[in-house]
Scaffold this active site. Structure first.
Site, PDB file in Angstrom:
ATOM      1  N   ASN A   1      42.447  39.253  46.362  1.00  0.00           N
ATOM      2  CA  ASN A   1      41.492  39.324  45.249  1.00  0.00           C
ATOM      3  C   ASN A   1      40.110  38.903  45.741  1.00  0.00           C
ATOM      4  OD1 ASN A   1      42.655  36.718  45.463  1.00  0.00           O
ATOM      5  ND2 ASN A   1      42.052  36.178  43.389  1.00  0.00           N
TER       6      ASN A   1
ATOM      7  N   GLU B   1      36.451  37.833  44.073  1.00  0.00           N
ATOM      8  CA  GLU B   1      35.767  37.512  42.816  1.00  0.00           C
ATOM      9  C   GLU B   1      34.250  37.625  42.953  1.00  0.00           C
ATOM     10  OE1 GLU B   1      37.474  33.715  41.673  1.00  0.00           O
ATOM     11  OE2 GLU B   1      39.303  34.731  41.014  1.00  0.00           O
TER      12      GLU B   1
ATOM     13  N   CYS C   1      41.372  42.630  41.689  1.00  0.00           N
ATOM     14  CA  CYS C   1      42.673  42.040  42.016  1.00  0.00           C
ATOM     15  C   CYS C   1      43.129  42.461  43.411  1.00  0.00           C
ATOM     16  CB  CYS C   1      43.738  42.498  41.024  1.00  0.00           C
ATOM     17  SG  CYS C   1      43.505  41.923  39.346  1.00  0.00           S
TER      18      CYS C   1
ATOM     19  N   GLU D   1      46.000  43.584  44.262  1.00  0.00           N
ATOM     20  CA  GLU D   1      46.791  44.822  44.229  1.00  0.00           C
ATOM     21  C   GLU D   1      45.885  46.048  44.297  1.00  0.00           C
ATOM     22  OE1 GLU D   1      47.053  42.201  42.264  1.00  0.00           O
ATOM     23  OE2 GLU D   1      49.040  42.007  41.358  1.00  0.00           O
TER      24      GLU D   1
ATOM     25  N   CYS E   1      48.605  43.022  37.027  1.00  0.00           N
ATOM     26  CA  CYS E   1      48.021  43.103  35.680  1.00  0.00           C
ATOM     27  C   CYS E   1      48.052  44.555  35.188  1.00  0.00           C
ATOM     28  CB  CYS E   1      46.582  42.561  35.689  1.00  0.00           C
ATOM     29  SG  CYS E   1      45.372  43.707  36.393  1.00  0.00           S
TER      30      CYS E   1
ATOM     31  N   CYS F   1      45.951  47.036  37.188  1.00  0.00           N
ATOM     32  CA  CYS F   1      46.551  47.359  38.493  1.00  0.00           C
ATOM     33  C   CYS F   1      47.772  48.270  38.338  1.00  0.00           C
ATOM     34  CB  CYS F   1      46.930  46.083  39.236  1.00  0.00           C
ATOM     35  SG  CYS F   1      45.476  45.202  39.835  1.00  0.00           S
TER      36      CYS F   1
HETATM   37  N1  THU Z   1      44.632  38.383  40.175  1.00  0.00           N
HETATM   38  C1  THU Z   1      45.117  39.233  41.129  1.00  0.00           C
HETATM   39  O1  THU Z   1      44.481  39.454  42.163  1.00  0.00           O
HETATM   40  N2  THU Z   1      46.320  39.835  40.900  1.00  0.00           N
HETATM   41  C2  THU Z   1      47.136  39.547  39.842  1.00  0.00           C
HETATM   42  O2  THU Z   1      48.207  40.125  39.750  1.00  0.00           O
HETATM   43  C3  THU Z   1      46.722  38.567  38.840  1.00  0.00           C
HETATM   44  C4  THU Z   1      45.302  38.140  38.909  1.00  0.00           C
HETATM   45  C5  THU Z   1      43.375  37.684  40.458  1.00  0.00           C
HETATM   46  C6  THU Z   1      42.190  38.084  39.634  1.00  0.00           C
HETATM   47  C7  THU Z   1      41.341  36.832  39.691  1.00  0.00           C
HETATM   48  O3  THU Z   1      40.614  36.839  40.900  1.00  0.00           O
HETATM   49  C8  THU Z   1      42.357  35.709  39.785  1.00  0.00           C
HETATM   50  O4  THU Z   1      43.567  36.300  40.224  1.00  0.00           O
HETATM   51  C9  THU Z   1      42.589  34.968  38.470  1.00  0.00           C
HETATM   52  O5  THU Z   1      42.923  35.834  37.455  1.00  0.00           O
END
Ligand code: THU
Length: 135
Positions: free
Chosen positions: A45, A47, A56, A58, A89, A92
């Protein structure tokens, strides 16, 4: 999938988690993707100070595979620092559905390395209504 490949796929997700850029949520996620020709792609991920722009792990992994020209996903592994399993999520799942069919294996990996496999159709039961838009 044989055990060696499965272990490799899981390890790539674990490794990808190490490069997570998550200074806001402090929630590290790593994902990896096995394509039909046996190649593995991974992503973490990433941000942003504009929170909603986070991507994310994925989707990052899917896009790495797509950029390499791969169009068929047969398995996905996803891991975080949580004791519990995390699942992709909704956004994704939709993105995965472009390249994965219902039989793709989604391997959920806990921080301790415990695993659980689910078929993609179990977490994305809706048939691809948009299929006809594809050329
Ligand atoms: N996140 C993912 O990368 N994958 C998931 O399946 C759940 C959430 C990330 C998004 C954000 O950077 C952090 O986790 C918190 O939500």
């Amino acid at each position: 999938m044989n055990k060696h490949l499965r272990d490799q796929l899981i390890q790539r997700a674990v490794d990808a988690k190490k490069t997570s850029y998550s200074p806001y949520s402090k929630f590290r996620v790593g994902a990896s993707i096995l394509t039909s020709d046996g190649e593995i792609f991974s992503g973490c991920n990433v941000e942003n100070a504009s929170y909603g722009l986070a991507i994310c792990a994925e989707r990052n992994a899917v896009f790495q595979a797509a950029f390499a020209g791969k169009r068929k996903i047969v398995a996905v592994a996803v891991t975080s620092d949580e004791k519990a399993f995390i699942t992709p999520c909704g956004a994704c799942r939709q993105v995965l559905s472009e390249f994965a069919d219902g039989n793709a294996e989604i391997i959920l990996v806990s921080a301790a390395g415990k695993t659980k496999s689910v078929k993609f159709k179990k977490i994305f039961p809706t048939p691809p209504a948009l299929e006809k838009l594809k050329k």
